[in-house]
Design a protein around this motif. Structure first.
Motif, PDB file in Angstrom:
ATOM      1  N   GLY A   1       0.833  -1.195   0.000  1.00 23.80           N
ATOM      2  CA  GLY A   1       0.000   0.000   0.000  1.00 23.80           C
ATOM      3  C   GLY A   1       0.869   1.245   0.000  1.00 23.80           C
ATOM      4  O   GLY A   1       1.709   1.436  -0.875  1.00 23.80           O
ATOM      5  N   SER A   2       0.683   2.080   0.994  1.00 23.17           N
ATOM      6  CA  SER A   2       1.444   3.331   1.088  1.00 23.17           C
ATOM      7  C   SER A   2       2.712   3.195   1.928  1.00 23.17           C
ATOM      8  O   SER A   2       3.447   4.170   2.085  1.00 23.17           O
TER       9      SER A   2
ATOM     10  N   GLU B   1       3.629   8.695  -3.592  1.00 20.02           N
ATOM     11  CA  GLU B   1       3.249   7.450  -4.266  1.00 20.02           C
ATOM     12  C   GLU B   1       3.143   7.644  -5.771  1.00 20.02           C
ATOM     13  O   GLU B   1       3.589   6.803  -6.557  1.00 20.02           O
ATOM     14  N   MET B   2       2.568   8.763  -6.192  1.00 28.22           N
ATOM     15  CA  MET B   2       2.394   9.024  -7.615  1.00 28.22           C
ATOM     16  C   MET B   2       3.743   9.206  -8.308  1.00 28.22           C
ATOM     17  O   MET B   2       3.965   8.680  -9.401  1.00 28.22           O
TER      18      MET B   2
ATOM     19  N   PHE C   1      -5.186   6.587  -8.259  1.00 21.77           N
ATOM     20  CA  PHE C   1      -5.052   7.945  -7.720  1.00 21.77           C
ATOM     21  C   PHE C   1      -6.183   8.892  -8.114  1.00 21.77           C
ATOM     22  O   PHE C   1      -6.251  10.011  -7.600  1.00 21.77           O
ATOM     23  N   GLY C   2      -7.050   8.470  -9.044  1.00 15.42           N
ATOM     24  CA  GLY C   2      -8.193   9.310  -9.392  1.00 15.42           C
ATOM     25  C   GLY C   2      -7.943  10.318 -10.486  1.00 15.42           C
ATOM     26  O   GLY C   2      -8.858  11.058 -10.867  1.00 15.42           O
TER      27      GLY C   2
ATOM     28  N   PRO D   1      -1.953  10.730 -15.295  1.00 17.88           N
ATOM     29  CA  PRO D   1      -0.610  11.283 -15.039  1.00 17.88           C
ATOM     30  C   PRO D   1      -0.431  12.676 -15.620  1.00 17.88           C
ATOM     31  O   PRO D   1       0.200  13.540 -14.993  1.00 17.88           O
ATOM     32  N   GLU D   2      -0.993  12.925 -16.823  1.00 17.88           N
ATOM     33  CA  GLU D   2      -0.843  14.232 -17.469  1.00 17.88           C
ATOM     34  C   GLU D   2      -1.505  15.347 -16.667  1.00 17.88           C
ATOM     35  O   GLU D   2      -1.090  16.513 -16.727  1.00 17.88           O
ATOM     36  N   ASP D   3      -2.575  15.002 -15.904  1.00 19.24           N
ATOM     37  CA  ASP D   3      -3.251  16.001 -15.088  1.00 19.24           C
ATOM     38  C   ASP D   3      -2.482  16.294 -13.798  1.00 19.24           C
ATOM     39  O   ASP D   3      -2.560  17.397 -13.257  1.00 19.24           O
TER      40      ASP D   3
END
Length: 265
Positions: A152-153, A187-188, A209-210, A213-215
């Motif tokens: 997980g994290s 994490e991202m 992550f919702g 990646p570009e955002d």
């Protein structure tokens, strides 16, 4: 190539290496892996192609190729500095060698599992899929100085000392030397650093992550794209061949590692 092996102080011969691979197959091993290095001192494109052909002819199930880098404290570094052996100074040769490997291996049925690892069908290394494609999972067992576990994290590393590792187990304690809980941004960034080696799955990133990646990293991704270091399509973000054979990896890692703590793996 025996000429190259002598430069690198290898005591065995190419024939002995081939014999070892054949022996491994003959006694029942069905997934033999080897590493090959390119852009070596004394090596030319024809030598490299010959090494690749020998590996293919030996039916090695998976092959990793690595661009040669010199560690400064090695004897080899001093030999290069003194001129005792000559490095390859033309960066285009490294590019040619990498492209040659990709073309040859793909033609012979090998698929690219990561930017440097090629495997025959159904011989993929599951560790690489966990490490690169699903970088939120990975359990490391045993004393180690390099493998980081991630659940997980939470990321952590076990004790390097086998004595200390064993002592903690005897006392029924977790043998963890260092660990931390990462923030969502950490994490991202970690997923981008790890995932680019085999391609960041954009839908998987959004699922976790919702956001795409570009955002999340618009400026970094646009900059890397303009430099010709990454390719973006509807499904994934992956490295270009230029990023692999030049210094692009360092640039990419520096961009994404900017806010990662030093304790992160």
């Amino acid at each position: 190539d025996d000429t190259i092996r002598k430069i690198f102080n290898r005591t065995d011969s190419g024939k002995q290496v081939a014999k070892m691979i054949k022996t491994a197959h003959s006694i029942g091993y069905t997934n033999v892996h080897i590493d090959l290095m390119y852009n070596l001192p004394g090596q030319n494109v024809e030598m490299w192609k010959d090494d690749l052909k020998k590996a293919i002819d030996l039916n090695v199930e998976s092959i990793s190729i690595f661009h040669f880098h010199v560690h400064p404290n090695l004897k080899l570094a001093a030999m290069l500095q003194s001129g005792e052996i000559q490095p390859i100074r033309n960066s285009n040769i490294a590019k040619e060698m990498y492209v040659e490997a990709v073309d040859m291996l793909r033609h012979e049925g090998y698929k690219l599992q990561t930017t440097s690892k090629f495997t025959l069908q159904d011989k993929e290394n599951r560790y690489y899929d966990l490490f690169y494609k699903h970088p939120r999972e990975g359990l490391g067992l045993g004393s180690t100085n390099w493998f980081c576990s991630l659940i997980g994290s939470y990321t952590y590393k076990n004790f390097e000392s086998l004595k200390k590792y064993s002592a903690y187990l005897r006392d029924e304690k977790f043998p963890i030397s260092i660990g931390m809980k990462m923030s969502k941004e950490e994490e991202m960034r970690r997923m981008m650093i790890r995932g680019l080696n085999s391609g960041v799955d954009k839908s998987e990133f959004k699922k976790i992550f919702g956001n795409m990646p570009e955002d999340v990293f618009p400026e970094i991704i646009e900059s890397l794209k303009k430099q010709g270091l990454i390719i973006i399509d509807d499904y994934e973000i992956r490295l270009t061949s230029s990023a692999i054979i030049q210094d692009g990896l360092t640039k990419i890692y520096n961009e994404f590692v900017d806010s990662l703590p030093t304790t992160s793996c």
